[in-house]
Scaffold this motif. Structure first.
Motif, PDB file in Angstrom:
ATOM      1  N   GLU A  32       1.122  -0.854   0.386  1.00  0.00           N
ATOM      2  CA  GLU A  32      -0.264   0.297   0.121  1.00  0.00           C
ATOM      3  C   GLU A  32       0.897   1.297  -0.029  1.00  0.00           C
ATOM      4  N   ASN A  33       0.067   1.871  -0.729  1.00  0.00           N
ATOM      5  CA  ASN A  33       1.380   3.859  -0.939  1.00  0.00           C
ATOM      6  C   ASN A  33       1.610   4.087   0.863  1.00  0.00           C
ATOM      7  N   LYS A  34       2.869   4.084   0.674  1.00  0.00           N
ATOM      8  CA  LYS A  34       3.737   4.621   2.148  1.00  0.00           C
ATOM      9  C   LYS A  34       4.749   5.626   1.443  1.00  0.00           C
ATOM     10  N   GLY A  35       4.764   5.900   0.004  1.00  0.00           N
ATOM     11  CA  GLY A  35       6.068   7.186  -0.357  1.00  0.00           C
ATOM     12  C   GLY A  35       7.454   6.451  -0.187  1.00  0.00           C
ATOM     13  N   LEU A  36       7.843   7.556  -0.629  1.00  0.00           N
ATOM     14  CA  LEU A  36       9.228   7.278  -1.445  1.00  0.00           C
ATOM     15  C   LEU A  36       9.938   6.803  -0.418  1.00  0.00           C
ATOM     16  N   ALA A  37       9.986   7.816   0.765  1.00  0.00           N
ATOM     17  CA  ALA A  37      11.020   8.179   1.712  1.00  0.00           C
ATOM     18  C   ALA A  37      11.341   6.384   2.863  1.00  0.00           C
ATOM     19  N   ALA A  38       9.644   6.622   2.889  1.00  0.00           N
ATOM     20  CA  ALA A  38       9.511   4.848   4.083  1.00  0.00           C
ATOM     21  C   ALA A  38       9.776   3.871   2.464  1.00  0.00           C
ATOM     22  N   THR A  39       9.733   3.830   1.588  1.00  0.00           N
ATOM     23  CA  THR A  39       9.945   2.465   0.974  1.00  0.00           C
ATOM     24  C   THR A  39      11.618   2.752   0.757  1.00  0.00           C
TER      25      THR A  39
END
Length: 306
Positions: A77-84
């Motif tokens: 699920e979408n977490k954003g670039l930093a969290a990914t």
């Protein structure tokens, strides 16, 4: 520390974990994946689909049939670039990590050259490489100058003088660095800046490789050109930067604020929004008067007036 720039054959180079985060970039993903799986050397590849709503899943299936067993695929699920990126770093098996944006692609032979160079230069904390900036017509080589020996001068060269350019895909990070630093999850853009700034002033063993290793695609949809995201980030960026720097750098707060507003001014002018460009330029001057001497930004302001 600039490093020995010759590249030699080596039987036991460093292993590199390549991570490609992708959010709605299915149309570009084949170029990125193929540029990795056709490399030689010790590497592994993980593609992370960050909750895409385009055809990324179908594109990955085609690539998996074309290159069976050559890469791992993770959907989240979408977490954003930093969290990914942070999540990928915690799972990586390689000695080093290379975060390749889904709309970019590696140069031929890049991973083998990088791997051998890292061994030759005593496995530094971070390797900063040259790269190509590519649009639909031209390729422009972006070369870094030498790395200053003092932490202050490094940070100044990276954040203000722009003589050091740390681009995703051209910056290779030793895995243990993530025990001390991460990408700030609360930023909507510019998450690279606090991370790289922290590494530059905490690790003396940062080395430069003066050879291009990646092609960075310039296009209108690229996230870092999203002014709205940068505006949301503005109140948070300086604090996140200073969290990763020694307390000594608190005196740079106003300079850091001004730098971010100048970047927003530049992107606004490039997007054709002169009104926003002027607004952010004046906010930069209000934050720190030395912003006036950033002549490339002043030139854009004057051209919008005259």
């Amino acid at each position: 520390m600039s490093g020995k720039n010759e590249v030699v054959q080596c039987d036991d180079g460093c292993s590199i974990s390549v991570v490609i985060p992708s959010y709605n970039y299915g149309r570009y993903l084949p170029d990125a994946v193929r540029s990795v799986v056709e490399q030689v050397g010790r590497w592994d590849l993980t593609v992370i689909d960050d909750g895409s709503t385009d055809n990324t899943n179908e594109v990955v299936k085609v690539l998996a049939n074309e290159y069976p067993g050559k890469f791992n695929y993770i959907y989240q699920e979408n977490k954003g670039l930093a969290a990914t990126r942070n999540g990928a770093a915690s799972l990586a098996k390689g000695d080093y990590l290379l975060f390749l944006d889904a709309d970019d692609w590696l140069c031929e032979g890049a991973l083998e050259k990088i791997s051998c160079f890292l061994v030759l230069n005593n496995r530094p904390a971070m390797l900063v490489c040259d790269y190509y900036s590519a649009d639909a017509i031209t390729f422009r080589l972006r070369k870094n100058k030498g790395l200053p020996s003092s932490f202050d001068k490094r940070l100044d060269a990276y954040l203000f003088k722009k003589s050091i350019s740390l681009a995703s895909g051209a910056t290779i990070i030793r895995r243990d660095v993530f025990d001390q630093f991460d990408f700030p999850n609360n930023l909507f853009s510019s998450e690279d800046l606090p991370f790289y700034a922290g590494v530059l002033v905490h690790y003396m063993d940062v080395t430069m490789f003066h050879e291009p290793v990646v092609n960075i695609r310039k296009h209108a949809g690229r996230m870092r050109r999203d002014i709205e995201r940068m505006e949301k980030t503005a109140p948070l960026l300086t604090d996140e930067m200073l969290k990763r720097l020694p307390s000594y750098y608190e005196k740079w707060r106003r300079r850091l604020d001004a730098r971010h507003f100048l970047s927003m001014s530049r992107l606004s002018f490039l997007a054709g929004n002169n009104q926003a460009g002027k607004k952010y330029y004046w906010r930069a001057l209000k934050a720190h008067p030395l912003a006036l001497f950033q002549f490339s930004y002043l030139k854009k302001l004057l051209s919008s007036i005259f």
